[in-house]
Design an enzyme around this catalytic site. Structure first.
Site, PDB file in Angstrom:
ATOM      1  N   TYR A   1      -3.162  -0.773   9.730  1.00 23.31           N
ATOM      2  CA  TYR A   1      -3.016  -1.327   8.384  1.00 23.31           C
ATOM      3  C   TYR A   1      -1.656  -0.983   7.766  1.00 23.31           C
ATOM      4  CZ  TYR A   1      -4.149  -2.202   3.431  1.00 23.31           C
ATOM      5  OH  TYR A   1      -4.143  -2.643   2.124  1.00 23.31           O
TER       6      TYR A   1
ATOM      7  N   SER B   1       0.824  -1.208   0.000  1.00 23.39           N
ATOM      8  CA  SER B   1       0.000   0.000   0.000  1.00 23.39           C
ATOM      9  C   SER B   1       0.854   1.252   0.000  1.00 23.39           C
ATOM     10  CB  SER B   1      -0.907   0.001   1.239  1.00 23.39           C
ATOM     11  OG  SER B   1      -1.554   1.236   1.391  1.00 23.39           O
TER      12      SER B   1
END
Length: 255
Positions: free
Chosen positions: A161, A147
């Site tokens: 996350y 990400s």
């Protein structure tokens, strides 16, 4: 001849969103694709049916990740599906499945939520790779879907996350060096704001959508196909000299 003809691929979380687009693209390039799903067998079957209709080859593998026995169940299903097609080895492993409790800053993220993200985003890729390395062919490809959040601080303070994806980035670099003698490349793909069913609610907010587009150099929200095309490149022989790196496929978020 298609670039991935004769190759065998496993895509975790391949039944929907980015994973589905990756599975479709790899199959279109000639690979036999094992489409893993965690909960929706119907979505996975829809994905494989679409691949077959397009002239490709695919089969489904079901196993919930992040729970006891997850890797064993996934590998057993993979072996069964490969054996039915006269295959046993693997060429391409795409760790796409992931979990994100969105909008959970440090003050409210619970230990249970944190542990669940670590189990799905870090532990499952680690031990699935461990189990599958003996059956990966020389010159194979491991691609970890990471990400852009590892280089961009969340405005909402969501930190769990990105921590897990940062761990996946370290995993990619270290594994790339370790597997270099076997000619196996390992790379990560840094995904930015991408329109999927997981982000649909957030992007339905006009203000959020405007902010997202405004932070992206190329002036739009990403599409699943944008990520799939990058993964297909890394899976191909064209990327044979690329390993241990992270490809930013975010459209230029927060440059």
């Amino acid at each position: 001849m298609r670039k991935l003809s004769g190759k065998v691929a496993l895509v975790t979380g391949g039944s929907r969103g980015i994973g589905r687009s990756i599975a479709e693209r790899l199959a279109r390039d000639g690979a036999l694709v094992a489409v893993h799903y965690g909960s929706s067998e119907a979505a996975a079957e829809e994905t494989t049916a679409g691949i077959a209709a397009d002239g490709g080859q695919a089969f489904t593998v079901g196993a919930e990740l992040g729970v006891s026995g997850d890797v064993e169940k996934l590998v057993a299903g993979l072996d069964e599906g490969l054996a039915a097609r006269g295959e046993s080895a693997l060429d391409i492993l795409v760790h796409n499945a992931g979990l994100n409790f969105m909008g959970r800053p440090i003050e409210v993220l619970t230990p249970e939520e944190f542990d669940r993200m670590v189990a799905v985003n870090v532990k499952a890729p680690f031990f699935l790779t461990q189990r599958l390395l003996p059956r990966m062919r020389e010159g194979g490809r491991i691609i970890n879907i990471s990400s852009v959040s590892t280089r961009v601080a969340s405005s909402g303070g969501s930190i769990g996350y990105p921590l897990t994806k940062g761990a996946l980035d370290v995993f990619s670099r270290t594994l790339a060096k370790y597997l270099g003698p076997r000619g196996i490349t390992v790379n990560a793909v840094g995904v930015g704001f991408t329109r999927t069913d997981m982000t649909a609610d957030a992007l339905a907010d006009p203000a959020h959508l405007e902010s997202t587009v405004g932070r992206t150099a190329l002036g739009r929200v990403g599409r699943a196909a944008d990520i799939a095309d990058a993964v297909a490149f890394l899976a191909s022989d064209d990327a044979r000299w690329i390993t241990g790196t992270k490809v930013d496929v975010s459209g230029g978020v927060n440059l």
